[in-house]
Design a protein around this motif. Structure first.
Motif, PDB file in Angstrom:
ATOM      1  N   ASN A   1      40.042  57.604  37.839  1.00 34.31           N
ATOM      2  CA  ASN A   1      39.898  58.008  36.441  1.00 34.31           C
ATOM      3  C   ASN A   1      41.108  57.650  35.572  1.00 34.31           C
ATOM      4  N   ARG A   2      42.272  57.358  36.194  1.00 37.26           N
ATOM      5  CA  ARG A   2      43.484  57.120  35.410  1.00 37.26           C
ATOM      6  C   ARG A   2      43.760  55.636  35.135  1.00 37.26           C
ATOM      7  N   MET A   3      43.005  54.730  35.685  1.00 38.47           N
ATOM      8  CA  MET A   3      43.371  53.320  35.618  1.00 38.47           C
ATOM      9  C   MET A   3      43.229  52.737  34.213  1.00 38.47           C
ATOM     10  N   GLU A   4      43.938  51.615  33.993  1.00 41.15           N
ATOM     11  CA  GLU A   4      43.898  50.891  32.730  1.00 41.15           C
ATOM     12  C   GLU A   4      43.358  49.479  32.957  1.00 41.15           C
ATOM     13  N   PHE A   5      42.672  48.957  31.946  1.00 39.27           N
ATOM     14  CA  PHE A   5      42.137  47.601  31.995  1.00 39.27           C
ATOM     15  C   PHE A   5      42.804  46.758  30.908  1.00 39.27           C
ATOM     16  N   GLY A   6      42.798  45.465  31.096  1.00 40.71           N
ATOM     17  CA  GLY A   6      43.395  44.573  30.125  1.00 40.71           C
ATOM     18  C   GLY A   6      44.915  44.586  30.153  1.00 40.71           C
ATOM     19  N   VAL A   7      45.486  44.954  31.290  1.00 41.41           N
ATOM     20  CA  VAL A   7      46.947  45.055  31.418  1.00 41.41           C
ATOM     21  C   VAL A   7      47.527  43.687  31.765  1.00 41.41           C
ATOM     22  N   THR A   8      48.645  43.362  31.157  1.00 39.09           N
ATOM     23  CA  THR A   8      49.354  42.116  31.471  1.00 39.09           C
ATOM     24  C   THR A   8      50.799  42.376  31.875  1.00 39.09           C
ATOM     25  N   SER A   9      51.244  43.607  31.840  1.00 34.58           N
ATOM     26  CA  SER A   9      52.641  43.959  32.092  1.00 34.58           C
ATOM     27  C   SER A   9      52.988  43.830  33.576  1.00 34.58           C
ATOM     28  N   ARG A  10      53.932  42.967  33.889  1.00 31.98           N
ATOM     29  CA  ARG A  10      54.405  42.826  35.272  1.00 31.98           C
ATOM     30  C   ARG A  10      55.096  44.104  35.718  1.00 31.98           C
ATOM     31  N   ALA A  11      55.804  44.773  34.820  1.00 32.07           N
ATOM     32  CA  ALA A  11      56.498  46.018  35.184  1.00 32.07           C
ATOM     33  C   ALA A  11      55.506  47.076  35.651  1.00 32.07           C
TER      34      ALA A  11
ATOM     35  N   LEU B   1      44.251  42.514  47.811  1.00 30.11           N
ATOM     36  CA  LEU B   1      43.572  43.458  46.929  1.00 30.11           C
ATOM     37  C   LEU B   1      44.364  43.650  45.635  1.00 30.11           C
ATOM     38  N   MET B   2      45.684  43.786  45.765  1.00 37.23           N
ATOM     39  CA  MET B   2      46.528  43.924  44.580  1.00 37.23           C
ATOM     40  C   MET B   2      46.375  42.706  43.673  1.00 37.23           C
ATOM     41  N   HIS B   3      46.337  41.516  44.263  1.00 36.17           N
ATOM     42  CA  HIS B   3      46.158  40.299  43.474  1.00 36.17           C
ATOM     43  C   HIS B   3      44.836  40.324  42.722  1.00 36.17           C
ATOM     44  N   ARG B   4      43.770  40.744  43.381  1.00 34.35           N
ATOM     45  CA  ARG B   4      42.460  40.783  42.707  1.00 34.35           C
ATOM     46  C   ARG B   4      42.504  41.718  41.503  1.00 34.35           C
ATOM     47  N   LEU B   5      43.130  42.870  41.689  1.00 36.66           N
ATOM     48  CA  LEU B   5      43.246  43.821  40.580  1.00 36.66           C
ATOM     49  C   LEU B   5      44.093  43.242  39.446  1.00 36.66           C
ATOM     50  N   HIS B   6      45.275  42.751  39.793  1.00 33.96           N
ATOM     51  CA  HIS B   6      46.201  42.277  38.772  1.00 33.96           C
ATOM     52  C   HIS B   6      45.668  41.037  38.055  1.00 33.96           C
ATOM     53  N   ASP B   7      45.041  40.136  38.796  1.00 33.87           N
ATOM     54  CA  ASP B   7      44.484  38.935  38.170  1.00 33.87           C
ATOM     55  C   ASP B   7      43.380  39.280  37.162  1.00 33.87           C
ATOM     56  N   ARG B   8      42.745  40.440  37.369  1.00 32.42           N
ATOM     57  CA  ARG B   8      41.686  40.901  36.462  1.00 32.42           C
ATOM     58  C   ARG B   8      42.212  41.872  35.411  1.00 32.42           C
ATOM     59  N   GLY B   9      43.532  42.068  35.400  1.00 31.33           N
ATOM     60  CA  GLY B   9      44.137  42.932  34.396  1.00 31.33           C
ATOM     61  C   GLY B   9      43.943  44.404  34.640  1.00 31.33           C
ATOM     62  N   VAL B  10      43.750  44.789  35.905  1.00 27.77           N
ATOM     63  CA  VAL B  10      43.493  46.194  36.240  1.00 27.77           C
ATOM     64  C   VAL B  10      44.748  46.817  36.834  1.00 27.77           C
ATOM     65  N   TRP B  11      45.186  47.902  36.236  1.00 27.67           N
ATOM     66  CA  TRP B  11      46.311  48.679  36.773  1.00 27.67           C
ATOM     67  C   TRP B  11      45.788  50.053  37.145  1.00 27.67           C
ATOM     68  N   MET B  12      45.822  50.369  38.431  1.00 25.46           N
ATOM     69  CA  MET B  12      45.232  51.622  38.905  1.00 25.46           C
ATOM     70  C   MET B  12      46.093  52.831  38.560  1.00 25.46           C
ATOM     71  N   LYS B  13      47.367  52.647  38.307  1.00 22.45           N
ATOM     72  CA  LYS B  13      48.337  53.705  38.024  1.00 22.45           C
ATOM     73  C   LYS B  13      48.706  54.504  39.266  1.00 22.45           C
ATOM     74  N   ASP B  14      47.721  54.876  40.071  1.00 21.41           N
ATOM     75  CA  ASP B  14      48.003  55.635  41.291  1.00 21.41           C
ATOM     76  C   ASP B  14      47.481  54.845  42.486  1.00 21.41           C
ATOM     77  N   PHE B  15      48.083  53.684  42.703  1.00 20.84           N
ATOM     78  CA  PHE B  15      47.706  52.822  43.825  1.00 20.84           C
ATOM     79  C   PHE B  15      48.418  53.353  45.071  1.00 20.84           C
ATOM     80  N   SER B  16      47.914  54.461  45.582  1.00 21.48           N
ATOM     81  CA  SER B  16      48.595  55.173  46.664  1.00 21.48           C
ATOM     82  C   SER B  16      47.756  55.168  47.928  1.00 21.48           C
TER      83      SER B  16
END
Length: 243
Positions: free
Chosen positions: A176-186, A142-157
């Motif tokens: 409501n807090r997530m970001e799209f278009g993210v490429t930051s590995r950090a 699931l994390m891979h699907r999000l990250h490969d699509r540039g989605v950072w949930m911020k609160d992946f809890s």
């Protein structure tokens, strides 16, 4: 006070419920309150469906101005983020509508109306299950699907991911807090910090995610715990002592 709302395409059946909230400023009396804390969650029947209504608490004054003038409200972001997630093939509660109550130059209350996810559990204490390795691998996927699509949930809890029956059937909530278009590995690495409560459990997910992910995952996990500890120590400095 004035109300603003938006209904998702194909969800015109929700209009009577939206009309009730905008006319009365409240959810229907027969709504079943399932959570009453920082925000309030209610479930009501509408259009032959179980609808979850999330009413956000009234923001502090400065945020009322910000949500009205500078940035979208939490309800608006939850609605638009849900539509974007579904468009990317990521499961979340189907969005039906959002409503905002506004005064002069400020937001007061807001509601997000969506599908009620029933017969699902969150991921709290998931590492105590005997099938945890299988679940951990599915969480990593699931994390891979999000990250490969540039989605950072911020609160992946653990409380914001629901599992419906099968160990790979996940639904994201509180989006409501997530970001799209993210490429930051950090940023992506921070997703390892809240999903489970022990380092050993984090290692299992990290190893399933990528061969080199474990050191980064453990660092993110430890960094969060240090921040939490510092925050608690800071609060104790200003907490009145009991005699």
């Amino acid at each position: 006070m004035a109300f603003k709302y938006r209904i998702a395409p194909g969800c015109e059946w929700i209009a009577p419920l939206v009309g009730h909230i905008t006319a009365t400023g409240s959810v229907p009396q027969d709504a079943d309150i399932i959570y009453d804390g920082r925000n309030t969650l209610s479930v009501v029947q509408a259009g032959g469906r179980a609808v979850c209504i999330k009413q956000y608490k009234v923001p502090i004054f400065i945020n009322r101005l910000a949500y009205a003038l500078l940035r979208p409200s939490k309800a608006s972001r939850a609605f638009s983020n849900a539509l974007r997630l579904i468009g990317l093939g990521i499961a979340t509660a189907t969005p039906y509508a959002y409503i905002e109550e506004r005064g002069p130059f400020m937001l007061r209350r807001s509601w997000f109306l969506c599908e009620h996810i029933s017969r699902a559990t969150d991921l709290r204490y998931i590492d105590r299950r005997p099938d945890y390795p299988e679940i951990a691998a599915n969480i990593a996927a699931l994390m891979h699907r999000l990250h490969d699509r540039g989605v950072w949930m911020k609160d992946f809890s653990c409380g914001n991911i629901l599992m419906r029956g099968a160990t790979d059937d996940f639904v994201l909530i509180d989006i409501n807090r997530m970001e799209f278009g993210v490429t930051s590995r950090a940023k992506f690495d921070r997703d390892f910090s809240r999903i489970v409560d022990t380092e050993d459990a984090v290692r299992v997910i990290a190893r399933a995610y990528a061969p080199d992910a474990e050191p980064r995952a453990i660092k993110a996990f430890r960094d969060l715990r240090r921040r939490i500890a510092r925050k608690r120590r800071f609060k104790k400095l200003f907490k009145p002592s009991r005699k």
